[in-house]
Design a protein around this motif. Structure first.
Motif, mmCIF file in Angstrom:
data_model
loop_
_atom_site.group_PDB
_atom_site.id
_atom_site.type_symbol
_atom_site.label_atom_id
_atom_site.label_comp_id
_atom_site.label_asym_id
_atom_site.label_seq_id
_atom_site.Cartn_x
_atom_site.Cartn_y
_atom_site.Cartn_z
ATOM 1 N N ARG A 66 0.823 -1.203 0.000
ATOM 2 C CA ARG A 66 0.000 0.000 0.000
ATOM 3 C C ARG A 66 0.861 1.258 0.000
ATOM 4 N NH1 ARG A 66 -1.193 1.569 5.554
ATOM 5 N NH2 ARG A 66 -0.221 0.099 7.025
ATOM 6 N N GLN A 67 0.262 2.361 -0.375
ATOM 7 C CA GLN A 67 1.006 3.595 -0.601
ATOM 8 C C GLN A 67 1.638 4.131 0.686
ATOM 9 O OE1 GLN A 67 1.725 4.933 -3.421
ATOM 10 N NE2 GLN A 67 1.763 7.150 -3.385
ATOM 11 N N LYS A 68 0.855 4.116 1.809
ATOM 12 C CA LYS A 68 1.334 4.777 3.021
ATOM 13 C C LYS A 68 1.340 3.811 4.201
ATOM 14 C CE LYS A 68 -0.345 9.433 1.815
ATOM 15 N NZ LYS A 68 0.937 10.126 1.928
ATOM 16 N N GLY A 69 2.153 4.157 5.191
ATOM 17 C CA GLY A 69 2.089 3.473 6.473
ATOM 18 C C GLY A 69 2.998 2.279 6.635
ATOM 19 N N THR A 70 3.766 1.877 5.596
ATOM 20 C CA THR A 70 4.624 0.685 5.731
ATOM 21 C C THR A 70 6.054 1.042 6.121
ATOM 22 O OG1 THR A 70 5.272 0.739 3.405
ATOM 23 C CG2 THR A 70 3.280 -0.484 3.944
ATOM 24 N N GLY A 71 6.446 2.295 5.940
ATOM 25 C CA GLY A 71 7.843 2.669 6.164
ATOM 26 C C GLY A 71 8.699 2.498 4.925
ATOM 27 N N HIS A 72 8.170 1.791 3.936
ATOM 28 C CA HIS A 72 8.884 1.629 2.669
ATOM 29 C C HIS A 72 8.665 2.839 1.774
ATOM 30 C CE1 HIS A 72 10.049 -2.503 3.309
ATOM 31 N NE2 HIS A 72 8.786 -2.871 3.541
ATOM 32 N N ALA A 73 9.547 3.001 0.799
ATOM 33 C CA ALA A 73 9.285 3.987 -0.248
ATOM 34 C C ALA A 73 8.100 3.516 -1.068
ATOM 35 C CB ALA A 73 10.514 4.159 -1.133
ATOM 36 N N ARG A 74 7.348 4.457 -1.586
ATOM 37 C CA ARG A 74 6.169 4.098 -2.375
ATOM 38 C C ARG A 74 6.598 3.401 -3.674
ATOM 39 N NH1 ARG A 74 4.705 10.494 -3.201
ATOM 40 N NH2 ARG A 74 6.594 11.008 -4.371
ATOM 41 N N GLN A 75 5.887 2.351 -4.025
ATOM 42 C CA GLN A 75 6.187 1.580 -5.238
ATOM 43 C C GLN A 75 4.888 1.266 -5.956
ATOM 44 O OE1 GLN A 75 9.271 0.899 -6.260
ATOM 45 N NE2 GLN A 75 10.263 1.721 -4.436
ATOM 46 N N GLY A 76 4.937 1.342 -7.270
ATOM 47 C CA GLY A 76 3.740 1.054 -8.052
ATOM 48 C C GLY A 76 3.808 -0.265 -8.779
ATOM 49 N N SER A 77 5.051 -0.791 -8.967
ATOM 50 C CA SER A 77 5.208 -2.028 -9.735
ATOM 51 C C SER A 77 6.538 -2.686 -9.385
ATOM 52 C CB SER A 77 5.174 -1.715 -11.246
ATOM 53 O OG SER A 77 5.559 -2.838 -12.003
#
Length: 207
Positions: A66-77
């Motif tokens: 998901r876009q927010k809340g994981t601590g990871h950079a946002r990824q689409g693919s």
């Protein structure tokens, strides 16, 4: 006026021959020679390289998290270029590398190489280059007799199959005709072994 030694097939010097000042006596133009060699190499390239862009690799349709809340950079693919197995950013695709060089430039490049070889005394003129049979050993003996101890371009007035087939297995030796000279082959060779009749054709065609 530039000169070259004249030999027979046995390697005996039978005289000297004067070379055309307009072809063998000009000031070599290195920039033009470089352009001609680059053009030749570009025209030889197949241009068949190909890689996949992110639109062409398989997979990656689902957003990895998901876009927010994981601590990871946002990824689409998972097939974006920064991912393992992702697509290539600017993927090479099949294309032609060939291009056209002005005829006057090509002719000046050829004259420059011929003049440079004449100035280095690397032109060997033979009264008549001919072979009665296809014999590589005999042709190698001829080259040794005329003191040709490196890469060479053998130039005949017309296509001579006995000469071509006798020379084709000798490393570093290329055969051609007076009307089909390649700047790249001449630059790549240490010696030019020229038939006397081919020399007259060169002076007539390229003057």
């Amino acid at each position: 006026m530039p000169k070259a030694n004249l030999y027979d097939m046995a390697g005996k010097q039978i005289g000297e021959i004067e070379l055309s000042e307009a072809i063998f006596g000009i000031e070599p133009n290195q920039a033009v020679v470089h352009e001609a060699v680059k053009n030749h190499l570009g025209n030889c390239r197949q241009g068949t390289q190909s890689a996949l862009t992110r639109a062409e690799v398989s997979g990656g349709g689902r957003k990895p998290w998901r876009q927010k809340g994981t601590g990871h950079a946002r990824q689409g693919s998972t097939r974006a270029p920064q991912w393992t197995h992702g697509g290539i950013v600017f993927a090479p695709k099949p294309r032609s590398y060939s291009y056209v060089v002005n005829k006057k430039v090509k002719r000046l490049a050829l004259k420059s190489v011929l003049s440079a070889k004449a100035g280095e005394e690397k032109i060997i003129v033979v009264d008549s280059i001919k072979m009665d049979e296809i014999k590589t050993k005999a042709f190698k003996g001829f080259l040794d007799a005329v003191k040709c101890d490196g890469k060479a371009v053998v130039i005949t007035p017309e296509v001579n199959q006995n000469v071509v087939k006798s020379a084709r297995n000798i490393p570093g030796v290329v055969t051609t005709t007076a009307r089909m000279l390649s700047v790249y082959d001449l630059v790549n060779a240490k010696y030019l072994v020229v038939d006397r009749a081919a020399l007259a054709t060169i002076e007539e065609v390229y003057a």
